[in-house]
Design a protein around this motif. Structure first.
Motif, PDB file in Angstrom:
ATOM      1  N   MET A  87       0.829  -1.197   0.000  1.00 38.09           N
ATOM      2  CA  MET A  87       0.000   0.000   0.000  1.00 38.09           C
ATOM      3  C   MET A  87       0.871   1.257   0.000  1.00 38.09           C
ATOM      4  SD  MET A  87      -3.174   0.884   2.496  1.00 38.09           S
ATOM      5  CE  MET A  87      -2.150   1.251   3.906  1.00 38.09           C
ATOM      6  N   THR A  88       2.043   1.194   0.662  1.00 36.42           N
ATOM      7  CA  THR A  88       2.970   2.329   0.628  1.00 36.42           C
ATOM      8  C   THR A  88       3.457   2.570  -0.793  1.00 36.42           C
ATOM      9  OG1 THR A  88       3.695   1.901   2.894  1.00 36.42           O
ATOM     10  CG2 THR A  88       5.162   3.215   1.512  1.00 36.42           C
ATOM     11  N   TRP A  89       3.812   1.469  -1.462  1.00 39.06           N
ATOM     12  CA  TRP A  89       4.241   1.589  -2.863  1.00 39.06           C
ATOM     13  C   TRP A  89       3.112   2.167  -3.710  1.00 39.06           C
ATOM     14  CZ3 TRP A  89       2.307  -0.601  -7.347  1.00 39.06           C
ATOM     15  CH2 TRP A  89       3.100  -0.447  -8.487  1.00 39.06           C
ATOM     16  N   LYS A  96       3.024  10.046  -7.669  1.00 39.12           N
ATOM     17  CA  LYS A  96       3.673  10.308  -8.948  1.00 39.12           C
ATOM     18  C   LYS A  96       2.669  10.531 -10.075  1.00 39.12           C
ATOM     19  CE  LYS A  96       7.730   7.491  -7.765  1.00 39.12           C
ATOM     20  NZ  LYS A  96       8.486   6.259  -8.086  1.00 39.12           N
ATOM     21  N   GLY A  97       1.371  10.393  -9.737  1.00 34.14           N
ATOM     22  CA  GLY A  97       0.354  10.646 -10.755  1.00 34.14           C
ATOM     23  C   GLY A  97      -0.296   9.406 -11.313  1.00 34.14           C
ATOM     24  N   THR A 117      -8.528   8.151  -5.301  1.00 30.58           N
ATOM     25  CA  THR A 117      -7.745   8.013  -6.530  1.00 30.58           C
ATOM     26  C   THR A 117      -8.609   8.234  -7.761  1.00 30.58           C
ATOM     27  OG1 THR A 117      -8.085   5.608  -6.475  1.00 30.58           O
ATOM     28  CG2 THR A 117      -6.047   6.470  -5.503  1.00 30.58           C
ATOM     29  N   GLN A 118      -9.862   7.787  -7.692  1.00 27.93           N
ATOM     30  CA  GLN A 118     -10.756   7.998  -8.831  1.00 27.93           C
ATOM     31  C   GLN A 118     -11.029   9.487  -9.028  1.00 27.93           C
ATOM     32  OE1 GLN A 118     -14.452   5.863  -8.584  1.00 27.93           O
ATOM     33  NE2 GLN A 118     -15.332   6.865 -10.372  1.00 27.93           N
ATOM     34  N   GLN A 119     -11.298  10.192  -7.907  1.00 27.14           N
ATOM     35  CA  GLN A 119     -11.553  11.632  -7.994  1.00 27.14           C
ATOM     36  C   GLN A 119     -10.317  12.383  -8.469  1.00 27.14           C
ATOM     37  OE1 GLN A 119     -12.903  12.581  -4.033  1.00 27.14           O
ATOM     38  NE2 GLN A 119     -15.012  12.008  -4.461  1.00 27.14           N
ATOM     39  N   LEU A 120      -9.129  11.976  -7.961  1.00 26.99           N
ATOM     40  CA  LEU A 120      -7.901  12.623  -8.410  1.00 26.99           C
ATOM     41  C   LEU A 120      -7.684  12.412  -9.897  1.00 26.99           C
ATOM     42  CD1 LEU A 120      -5.434  11.778  -5.496  1.00 26.99           C
ATOM     43  CD2 LEU A 120      -6.260  14.039  -6.134  1.00 26.99           C
TER      44      LEU A 120
END
Length: 412
Positions: A87-89, A96-97, A117-120
């Motif tokens: 999860m850290t990775w 990093k996008g 993540t979906q919203q980002l």
């Protein structure tokens, strides 16, 4: 026999209450008890290994070495350790996008992470689309036409031809003649003359001019050319002030949290990294809203948003020169330059009291409360940002637990 049993019991008692002091000499036991003593030592050592490993994980120290493969007691923790590593990775990839990362465990956290993540991803795509659109428009404005097409009276762009040796104005279309009047026009003309004497190459650039009240941005294309047997440079200037302003506004959204108007996590982490690189002295303050989930569930998310906004407004005034950041959800971070932990702690207590005070114009049906953790960062600090945040988070939870004990004591 009673003496052997007492030694074994005392060993177990020490292992439970004072593990660092637990000692047992199996050779000192009667022969019938030695094998039991050795087995008990092995078991306790395994438990202590699990305890040390669990303690490291609770601090967020994923570099801690797990117990050996023979220690079956540690199997669930080692599985959790591997999951946290992954999860850290994944979090690093998101930073990093790479917003394709998904978490498949940890229940509500996984749901929140995947939603984030979906919203980002959606926001990043929309932002990139808007920026690309503006850049395409700007590039279209910055492209120069052929000189003979550009040198026409009816064009809105400024067209000017300057002698590259003397700086003499050889030609200006109507838009340029009108625009080159006044303070901004004088700045533009001086800039064009200086550029022409440097032997301008065909390329596009930008020029910013101001008269003290207004700022104008021009996209400038230059074209060296002969002009009646004189070496000259033809310039085409397009006013792109509105486009540049809009582009700056779009880019600023990446640095602001839309709800609270505090700095975003992305900006805050960049500033924290920069301050550490510059070896600045500051206080890191990690803030957590108390019972935001309860407010959302009981009074609705609109009330939860009001709680967040009120807390953000209070946090904003903690340090006029500080960096106030919404890390996400109910978590905030404040970087106080040259801050002293004790002084910042007093300011936080005062801020906490103001936030909790009843409001006449905006009453709340619940206690607006926050918890916080402080870390003093000196110039010689060697800890990375992740460990500083983890330490501040740990101190915040210590503070939260202390407040709960205090409230419980008051009720009793």
């Amino acid at each position: 026999m009673n003496e052997a049993a007492q030694l074994l019991f005392d060993y177990l008692k020490d292992a439970w209450n004072q593990p660092d002091r637990a000692r047992l000499d199996a050779d000192a036991l009667p022969e019938d008890f030695r094998e039991l003593g050795e087995g008990l030592i092995c078991f306790v050592e395994g438990v202590l290994e699990v305890r040390a490993f669990a303690k490291a994980l609770s601090r967020g120290d994923l570099s801690a070495a797990p117990p050996g493969r023979l220690n079956e007691l540690a199997a669930p923790l080692k599985s959790l350790h591997a999951s946290l590593f992954h999860m850290t990775w994944q979090s690093q990839q998101v930073a990093k996008g790479d917003y394709r990362q998904k978490v498949e465990f940890l229940g509500e956290f996984a749901e929140a992470f995947n939603t984030m993540t979906q919203q980002l991803s959606e926001r990043q795509s929309a932002l990139e689309s808007q920026i690309e659109k503006i850049r395409a428009q700007s590039l279209a404005l910055e492209q120069s036409n052929r000189v003979f097409q550009a040198l026409t009276e009816g064009m809105l762009s400024w067209i000017a031809v300057v002698d590259s040796g003397t700086g003499e104005r050889l030609f200006a279309n109507r838009a340029a003649r009108e625009g080159l009047e006044g303070r901004i026009g004088s700045q533009v003309w001086s800039w064009l003359v200086r550029q022409s004497r440097h032997g301008a190459e065909p390329r596009a650039r930008e020029l910013i001019a101001s008269d003290g009240e207004m700022i104008r941005t021009f996209s400038v294309s230059s074209h060296p050319l002969p002009w009646n047997e004189r070496a000259a440079v033809a310039y085409m200037l397009s006013d792109v002030s509105d486009e540049r302003k809009y582009l700056r506004e779009l880019e600023s959204h990446a640095y602001l949290d839309p709800l609270t108007q505090l700095n975003s996590r992305y900006y805050g982490m960049r500033m924290l990294s920069a301050w550490l690189t510059e070896q600045r002295r500051f206080t890191l303050c990690f803030v957590d809203l108390d019972n935001l989930k309860y407010v959302n569930d009981t009074f609705g998310h609109a009330e939860g948003d009001r709680f967040l906004i009120s807390a953000a407004e209070a946090i904003r005034h903690l340090s006029p020169d500080g960096v106030c950041v919404r890390l996400g959800g109910d978590e905030f971070m404040v970087l106080v330059p040259d801050g002293d932990v004790e002084a910042v702690g007093k300011d936080m207590e005062a801020l906490r009291a103001r936030l909790a005070a009843p409001r006449a114009l905006e009453p709340a049906p619940y206690l607006r409360s926050i918890s916080y953790g402080l870390v003093q960062v000196e110039e010689d600090n060697a800890l990375p940002s992740s460990e500083l945040l983890s330490l501040a988070d740990e101190r915040m939870y210590e503070y939260k637990r202390a407040q709960k004990r205090k409230r419980k004591g008051a009720r009793d």
